[in-house]
Enzyme design. Structure first.
Site, PDB file in Angstrom:
ATOM      1  N   CYS A   1      14.774   0.361 -26.394  1.00  0.00           N
ATOM      2  CA  CYS A   1      13.591   0.796 -25.647  1.00  0.00           C
ATOM      3  C   CYS A   1      13.719   0.546 -24.158  1.00  0.00           C
ATOM      4  CB  CYS A   1      12.337   0.095 -26.174  1.00  0.00           C
ATOM      5  SG  CYS A   1      12.382  -1.701 -26.000  1.00  0.00           S
TER       6      CYS A   1
ATOM      7  N   ARG B   1       3.617  -1.170 -24.435  1.00  0.00           N
ATOM      8  CA  ARG B   1       3.452  -2.340 -23.557  1.00  0.00           C
ATOM      9  C   ARG B   1       1.968  -2.706 -23.510  1.00  0.00           C
ATOM     10  NH1 ARG B   1       6.475   1.428 -20.525  1.00  0.00           N
ATOM     11  NH2 ARG B   1       8.693   0.907 -20.284  1.00  0.00           N
TER      12      ARG B   1
ATOM     13  N   GLU C   1      16.693  -9.424 -25.833  1.00  0.00           N
ATOM     14  CA  GLU C   1      16.839  -9.311 -24.377  1.00  0.00           C
ATOM     15  C   GLU C   1      17.719 -10.415 -23.804  1.00  0.00           C
ATOM     16  OE1 GLU C   1      12.577  -7.970 -22.823  1.00  0.00           O
ATOM     17  OE2 GLU C   1      12.450  -9.491 -24.380  1.00  0.00           O
TER      18      GLU C   1
ATOM     19  N   ARG D   1       4.610  -4.216 -28.595  1.00  0.00           N
ATOM     20  CA  ARG D   1       5.187  -5.460 -28.058  1.00  0.00           C
ATOM     21  C   ARG D   1       4.044  -6.376 -27.618  1.00  0.00           C
ATOM     22  NH1 ARG D   1       8.632  -4.951 -22.707  1.00  0.00           N
ATOM     23  NH2 ARG D   1       6.556  -4.825 -21.804  1.00  0.00           N
TER      24      ARG D   1
ATOM     25  N   ASN E   1      17.272  -3.519 -20.099  1.00  0.00           N
ATOM     26  CA  ASN E   1      17.083  -3.934 -18.702  1.00  0.00           C
ATOM     27  C   ASN E   1      17.250  -5.454 -18.572  1.00  0.00           C
ATOM     28  OD1 ASN E   1      16.405  -1.271 -18.509  1.00  0.00           O
ATOM     29  ND2 ASN E   1      14.240  -1.604 -18.107  1.00  0.00           N
ATOM     30  N   ASP E   2      16.499  -6.200 -19.394  1.00  0.00           N
ATOM     31  CA  ASP E   2      16.604  -7.656 -19.319  1.00  0.00           C
ATOM     32  C   ASP E   2      17.916  -8.154 -19.903  1.00  0.00           C
ATOM     33  OD1 ASP E   2      14.457  -8.781 -17.922  1.00  0.00           O
ATOM     34  OD2 ASP E   2      13.087  -8.407 -19.578  1.00  0.00           O
TER      35      ASP E   2
ATOM     36  N   ARG F   1      17.176  -8.642 -11.742  1.00  0.00           N
ATOM     37  CA  ARG F   1      16.946  -7.193 -11.771  1.00  0.00           C
ATOM     38  C   ARG F   1      16.041  -6.733 -10.628  1.00  0.00           C
ATOM     39  NH1 ARG F   1      12.997  -6.268 -16.960  1.00  0.00           N
ATOM     40  NH2 ARG F   1      12.777  -4.211 -16.014  1.00  0.00           N
TER      41      ARG F   1
ATOM     42  N   HIS G   1       0.824  -1.205   0.000  1.00  0.00           N
ATOM     43  CA  HIS G   1       0.000   0.000   0.000  1.00  0.00           C
ATOM     44  C   HIS G   1       0.866   1.266   0.000  1.00  0.00           C
ATOM     45  CE1 HIS G   1      -3.716  -2.314   1.610  1.00  0.00           C
ATOM     46  NE2 HIS G   1      -3.594  -2.384   0.315  1.00  0.00           N
TER      47      HIS G   1
END
Length: 821
Positions: free
Chosen positions: A748, A552, A677, A588, A700-701, A711, A455
């Site tokens: 990206c 996405r 990736e 994607r 990132n990946d 990650r 939360h």
């Protein structure tokens, strides 16, 4: 129909108890009147007490359409008013005064009455309401009425399987409570799991029943068999949530927790890492959350004659806390409102309150100690479940502390008051505290515990506060130390240099972008935006993005128990495409799995989900999911004028790329690409370009898989860095293959929005960059200062380095005074 009159000394207590009871009978069908309080004084303040005339009037009102009336009373003196009311009433409807606990009895009576029980049955249910609890605590329960058998031999049992993908969460729990009306029903997770009453929302959640689990249902009472039939039907139907996914636990992401920070000294310049859950950068002095209430003395044992008064203090305090949270809820909006409302319900939870009062009556605990112990048991049960349920522990603790503070008449600990901006640091934050930050001086949040679905994270995002969770040692940061928080990268630097603060402020500042991306020598470059839905696309278009480099599509699939229809997807995709008429939108396909599990796509538990069935691999199990999405994209493309390109995530082999390209083209999509990736895809780039029209690098990946560093693990944040030379060399291989094939290579991932890295990427062969809209201006400004030769020189320099730090230094040296913004 049987009517119910609730007689209470407090209007607030009566209304709160009724609100709680009515939550268990969603279909209505019950008449209840509250006769509470003794009016108000001259100042309008409520007077505690009971009024026999008001009780009589409530009975008479129910008598007009009820076959009988049950009267429940909170404290002993309320009985006198109820007895007098029987003499004052004008009707002759049968009335029963129930010797039942007020809160538990009212809840049981309302459920029984809603199910059509007789006056005797409703009275018996109310009177037996405390039996299960007292039995658990080792006390003898009052003998129930003869027509509500509770002996073990009279119990009826049934075994069921949890079929719905999300297991027993709040909605199924409410349906279970409603369907169990007319019988004392308990659920036990097999073979030897915990047991819960069907009437308690929190206990049903604590069962931790997930898809595929077997449960034993046991029921007592005249309506036991019918209740079991209703419950079995609910389980078989999956509670209306679908049952198409194979049995097995739903994949969940464990919360990020931190080791103890005792005896840790945080020095100036130290950079702490955690999980960024709300973006933004800010620097301000640290203020710590006020310390929690001390644990109440466990050695106190109250004499018997004082226990009833002490127990009533818990009920009064719970009502007061629920009222306070109700007021905060009314002032909140959006997700904060829903979360605060859930905390209000926890404060009135029948099991939490009744178990605590039972501890007082049976064991002589003080009211504060009883609440502490009861809440502790609930916390442990939730923590043991892991995942999102474990992130609710902070909510239980918050309600516990509020009730105890009310009992002890002390100030509730919480967010410090300040006239100056500050970064709030805590072990964790309760939802009521987080929501209260709106409009205050808190400018960022840093916590040692919590996860992306806690939360704290949800409300921080809704308030626009930069936030990091899972920061080991955060509470050891000295008060008033300046903390530089980067909510996107998940870093917090203690007492940073002025240059670091200035750089962070500059990075957070939105530089205007006119829509024209180009190098200093005039070579045009497409600067695109990453978007997750129609609203993002509208914002990106307003920021003058040249198009979308990463759409996405997960937003269509999240928070669902089954996949959206083709028609739903078409409507959602058109909302994005419409924002970019005539311009490129790279879509994607569904990238579920790993940190984004979906119940209809990732049913099985995986020990290593990052290396499991995710991205394109989902099509191995459910090929129709991919085919429907491609068909929806093709229909959306026909309806709009955007130049749509489609790409698949998590491709590792030539065969996978070929299969995807064939499917996409068969669906009517002409421009087909893949995400790179994995190191495998980077090494096979030349072969992949023979099949697809373009590639997009997900840095990132790619960093995660190249460096073998999760990650999501904050301890390994330094490894998940696009400046790592191994990652840069793989990018260079892909860029070289793209040049040879004459095809587009986009970026990206996070690296696409780094103005210092952008010239290097261009030099490595990248032809377009996609990023968050707020980064467009800074990246454009950095690229405008360099030529293509500068970029190639910088790329050559970084490929010769061995560390991330050396790569950054080499790029800076190759581009003196350039590449930074």
């Amino acid at each position: 129909m049987i009517g119910i009159v609730a007689v209470s000394h407090s209007a607030r207590l009566g209304e709160a108890a009724l609100e709680l009871a009515l939550q268990m009978v969603h279909g209505g069908g019950v008449r209840v009147q509250v006769a509470a309080g003794a009016g108000t004084d001259a100042g309008g303040a409520p007077i505690l007490g009971t009024d026999a005339v008001a009780v009589a009037a409530a009975i008479d009102e129910l008598a007009t359409d009820c076959d009988g009336v049950l009267v429940l009373m909170d404290l002993g003196s309320a009985v006198l008013s109820a007895e007098l009311a029987l003499e004052l009433r004008m009707s002759d409807v049968p009335v029963r005064l129930a010797p039942a606990p007020f809160v538990e009895g009212l809840l049981a009576a309302v459920v029984s009455a809603a199910a059509g029980g007789s006056l005797d049955a409703v009275a018996a249910e109310a009177s037996a309401a405390l039996g299960a609890k007292t039995g658990q605590l080792g006390e003898d329960a009052a003998a129930p009425a003869a027509d509500v058998p509770t002996a073990a031999g009279d119990a009826r049992t049934r075994q069921v399987q949890v079929r719905n993908p999300l297991g027993i969460h709040a909605r199924p729990a409410a349906l279970i409570a409603e369907a169990s009306a007319g019988a004392d029903v308990r659920l036990r997770r097999l073979p030897d799991g915990p047991e819960a009453s069907a009437a308690s929302l929190s206990r049903l959640l604590v069962l931790g029943a997930r898809q595929g689990d077997e449960l034993e249902l046991s029921a007592h009472g005249a309506g036991a068999e019918a209740a079991l039939d209703r419950l079995a039907a609910l389980f078989d139907d999956g509670f209306g949530e679908g049952t198409s996914v194979a049995a097995g636990p739903v994949v969940s992401v464990a919360p990020v927790t931190a080791p103890s920070s005792e005896a840790v000294t945080i020095a100036s310049g130290t950079v702490l890492r955690g999980r960024g859950v709300s973006p933004g950068s800010v620097a301000a002095p640290v203020r710590h959350l006020a310390p929690a209430l001390p644990e109440p003395d466990a050695g106190v044992t109250l004499p018997v004659e004082e226990r009833e008064t002490e127990a009533s203090a818990i009920e009064w305090a719970a009502v007061a806390v629920a009222d306070q949270l109700r007021s905060r809820t009314a002032q909140a909006t959006g997700e904060a409102r829903a979360i605060l409302d859930a905390s209000r319900l926890l404060a009135s939870d029948p099991e939490l309150v009744s178990e605590a009062t039972a501890l007082v009556r049976a064991k002589g605990r003080s009211a504060a100690r009883a609440v502490w112990e009861t809440a502790g048991a609930h916390e442990k049960s939730l923590a043991a479940l892991g995942g999102r349920m474990a992130e609710r522990v902070a909510d239980i603790r918050d309600v516990r502390d509020r009730i105890i503070a009310e009992i002890l008449e002390v100030e509730m600990p919480g967010v410090p008051e300040s006239d100056e901006p500050f970064v709030l640091v805590a072990v964790d934050l309760a939802p009521a505290d987080t929501a209260a930050l709106e409009g205050g001086q808190c400018v960022a949040l840093v916590t040692e515990q919590g996860g992306p679905t806690s939360h704290t994270a949800i409300i921080a995002r809704s308030l626009g506060l930069p936030a990091i969770v899972g920061v080991a040692g955060a509470t050891a940061i000295p008060d008033e130390a300046v903390l530089l928080v980067d909510g996107e990268r998940g870093t917090a630097e203690v007492d940073p240099a002025e240059s670091s603060i200035a750089a962070a402020i500059a990075a957070a500042t939105v530089v205007p972008f006119d829509g024209e991306g180009a190098l200093g020598d005039g070579r045009p470059l497409a600067l695109l935006a990453n978007v997750g839905g129609a609203a993002d696309a509208v914002n990106a278009a307003a920021a003058h993005a040249d198009g979308v480099g990463l759409f996405r599509t997960e937003f269509c699939f999240l928070d669902r128990v089954d996949a959206p229809s083709v028609e739903e997807q078409v409507a959602a995709y058109r909302g994005v495409l419409a924002a970019f008429p005539g311009r490129k939108v790279v879509v994607r396909t569904l990238d579920a799995g790993s940190d984004k599990p979906l119940p209809f796509a990732n049913a099985d538990h995986e020990d290593n989900p990052a290396l499991g069935v995710r991205g394109l691999r989902i099509a191995r199990r459910t090929p129709a999911l991919l085919d429907d999405q491609l068909r929806a994209l093709a229909q959306a493309t026909e309806a709009e004028s955007a130049q749509v390109e489609v790409m698949a995530p998590m491709v590792a082999t030539v065969e996978e790329a070929r299969d995807f390209a064939d499917r996409a083209r068969a669906a009517g999509l002409s421009r087909v690409g893949i995400m790179i990736e994995t190191p495998s895809a980077a090494l096979l780039a030349a072969e992949l370009f023979e099949i697809v029209d373009f590639v997009s690098l997900g840095t990132n990946d790619l960093a995660q898989y190249t460096l073998a560093a999760d990650r999501l693990l904050s301890e390994l944040g330094d490894l998940n860095d696009p400046w790592q030379p191994a990652v840069l060399r793989l990018l260079g291989m892909v860029g070289e293959a793209g040049r040879a094939a004459g095809k587009a290579v986009g970026v990206c991932g996070e690296a696409g929005g780094d103005p210092a890295l952008a010239p290097v990427l261009i030099g490595l062969g990248v032809t377009s960059l996609s990023m968050t809209p707020r980064s467009l201006g800074r990246v454009a400004a950095a690229l405008a200062e360099v030529t293509e030769d500068d970029c190639r020189r910088a790329a050559h320099a970084v490929l010769a380095t061995g560390t991330a730090a050396e790569a950054r230094a080499a790029a800076s040296a190759a581009l003196p005074g350039r590449g930074r913004a």
